[in-house]
Design a protein around this motif. Structure first.
Motif, PDB file in Angstrom:
ATOM      1  N   HIS A 111       0.676  -1.278  -0.041  1.00  0.00           N
ATOM      2  CA  HIS A 111       0.014   0.026  -0.012  1.00  0.00           C
ATOM      3  C   HIS A 111       0.831   1.268   0.168  1.00  0.00           C
ATOM      4  O   HIS A 111       0.332   2.165   0.082  1.00  0.00           O
ATOM      5  N   THR A 114      -0.170   4.607  -1.713  1.00  0.00           N
ATOM      6  CA  THR A 114      -1.288   5.228  -1.186  1.00  0.00           C
ATOM      7  C   THR A 114      -1.012   6.160  -0.150  1.00  0.00           C
ATOM      8  O   THR A 114      -1.930   7.063   0.153  1.00  0.00           O
ATOM      9  N   ASP A 129      -1.307   0.788   8.945  1.00  0.00           N
ATOM     10  CA  ASP A 129      -1.315  -0.030   7.567  1.00  0.00           C
ATOM     11  C   ASP A 129      -0.474  -1.200   7.870  1.00  0.00           C
ATOM     12  O   ASP A 129      -0.578  -2.418   7.670  1.00  0.00           O
ATOM     13  N   SER A 133      -1.415  -4.965   8.209  1.00  0.00           N
ATOM     14  CA  SER A 133      -1.089  -5.733   7.080  1.00  0.00           C
ATOM     15  C   SER A 133      -0.286  -7.110   7.493  1.00  0.00           C
ATOM     16  O   SER A 133       0.025  -7.718   6.351  1.00  0.00           O
ATOM     17  N   HIS A 156      -7.106   4.489   5.808  1.00  0.00           N
ATOM     18  CA  HIS A 156      -5.918   3.464   5.856  1.00  0.00           C
ATOM     19  C   HIS A 156      -6.137   2.262   6.553  1.00  0.00           C
ATOM     20  O   HIS A 156      -5.906   1.260   6.329  1.00  0.00           O
ATOM     21  N   VAL A 159      -8.954  -0.122   5.018  1.00  0.00           N
ATOM     22  CA  VAL A 159      -8.248  -0.527   4.012  1.00  0.00           C
ATOM     23  C   VAL A 159      -7.289  -1.983   4.486  1.00  0.00           C
ATOM     24  O   VAL A 159      -7.434  -2.953   3.744  1.00  0.00           O
ATOM     25  N   SER A 160      -6.686  -1.832   5.263  1.00  0.00           N
ATOM     26  CA  SER A 160      -5.787  -2.806   5.907  1.00  0.00           C
ATOM     27  C   SER A 160      -6.660  -3.969   6.783  1.00  0.00           C
ATOM     28  O   SER A 160      -6.248  -5.144   6.692  1.00  0.00           O
TER      29      SER A 160
END
Length: 383
Positions: A111, A114, A129, A133, A156, A159-160
């Motif tokens: 990532h 981003t 993240d 992750s 963030h 997303v993770s």
């Protein structure tokens, strides 16, 4: 030495299976195998916990997690070779070294594109993240995310979280603190963050709920964080207008919700939430709700009006436990005899445990109040 992510993880707590798993990890060169055996020894034979903690610190070093530990924003524990509980709050003392740490952590990170490394307000999101992750974090059981630069890091984090199934994550806190609802926040660089910029569009755009199948307890704090919440929760605590449209009880259809705690009060404009919001607290929306805590919900109405609204609510008959705040009934509130007004409402609540701070019923003495409480078995009320 590598982290092995191709060996099946036991679905049981039986140590025999985990010791066999440890042997496979050791054979593949994963340092966690030895530590799992050491953890079993500590648990079964009273081994040295200091030695176990040191062994896990070495695992963190070999897996590249030591920088996150040294930064101080993440605090986390291990169990059976996986991170078990984790808490994040941005550390102030290490801010000066954070840029170089983030740059190193994001090398070859999926990532990385981003995140703008030149923007210090995005470093918090990078730390979150990288941690979430990491495959060692996919079996988290409890997670607290106390955000500072939430205008970046909330998404963030989402997303993770959504990037991998979290089969054991049972409890989560997600949000940011505030004194008055909707007030501007100060980010890590001193810049102001205006939560109203996210009204009706949500700070979190990514759907995280499908990746959290075991989540049953959720705490959310802030404003306009999510569009909806997970429907299969059993306990939910919200502080602020956490949904994108600012509503309190339009949470989707959380059919499994058994306990709801709401904290809301004055906003930065000097307004309190309207009593009409309670009209959305319907049995059809919350068929499984049994415990409701409104002790920290300050509506723009008297406590008598709040009690009256709850007495007429379709949710009341199914509740087993109700907590309200200060209960004070004056003549001006009920346009008549305050004790008679309370006596009229009291039978509606006789079937449940009602907790409140009964501080004042105008014109009634303690003995009169005690008789009404005893008559309807409302012994949870304090005064």
């Amino acid at each position: 030495m590598p982290y092995v992510d191709t060996v099946d993880v036991p679905v049981t707590d039986d140590w025999e299976a985990w010791l066999a798993h440890a042997d496979l990890l050791t054979g593949a060169g994963d340092p966690r195998g030895e530590v799992i055996r050491l953890e079993h020894h500590c648990e079964s034979q009273g081994g040295d916990p200091v030695r176990l903690a040191a062994a896990y610190r070495e695992v963190e070093r070999q897996l590249g997690l030591d920088g996150l530990r040294e930064d101080g924003s993440w605090q986390f524990t291990w169990a059976r070779g996986f991170i078990d509980e984790a808490r994040f709050r941005l550390a102030k003392d290490t801010q000066g070294q954070r840029g170089s740490l983030v740059e190193r952590l994001l090398t070859d990170h999926p990532h990385a594109a981003t995140i703008d490394l030149t923007d210090p307000e995005q470093w918090e999101g990078a730390l979150i993240d990288v941690f979430l992750s990491h495959p060692a974090a996919h079996r988290l059981r409890a997670l607290d995310l106390h955000l500072t630069d939430y205008h970046h890091s909330a998404e963030h984090a989402a997303v993770s979280l959504a990037g991998r199934q979290r089969p054991r994550l049972e409890r989560m806190y997600f949000g940011y603190s505030f004194e008055y609802l909707l007030e501007d926040s100060k980010g890590s660089t001193g810049n102001r963050i205006c939560p109203l910029d996210y009204y009706d569009r949500a700070l979190v755009q990514t759907d995280i709920w499908e990746s959290l199948p075991a989540l049953h307890t959720l705490e959310i704090e802030g404003a306009f964080l999510f569009r909806s919440v997970k429907e299969s929760l059993t306990r939910l605590r919200i502080r602020g207008s956490v949904l994108s449209d600012g509503s309190l009880f339009r949470l989707g259809w959380p059919c499994d919700l058994k306990s709801l705690e709401v904290e809301i009060g004055w906003d930065v404009f000097g307004c309190r939430p309207p009593l009409e919001l309670l009209e959305l607290l319907k049995a059809s929306r919350f068929p499984g709700l049994r415990s409701l805590d409104l002790s920290k919900a300050d509506f723009d109405a008297s406590s008598y009006d709040v009690l009256s609204a709850l007495a007429d609510s379709s949710i009341l008959p199914q509740l087993e436990h109700l907590i309200i705040g200060e209960l004070a009934i004056d003549r001006a509130d009920c346009e008549g005899n305050p004790l008679a007004a309370f006596t009229e409402l009291a039978p509606r609540f006789a079937h449940l445990d009602l907790e409140a701070d009964l501080l004042h019923i105008e014109g009634a003495d303690d003995e009169e109040i005690r008789r009404v409480i005893a008559r309807f078995d409302l012994n949870g009320i304090r005064y």
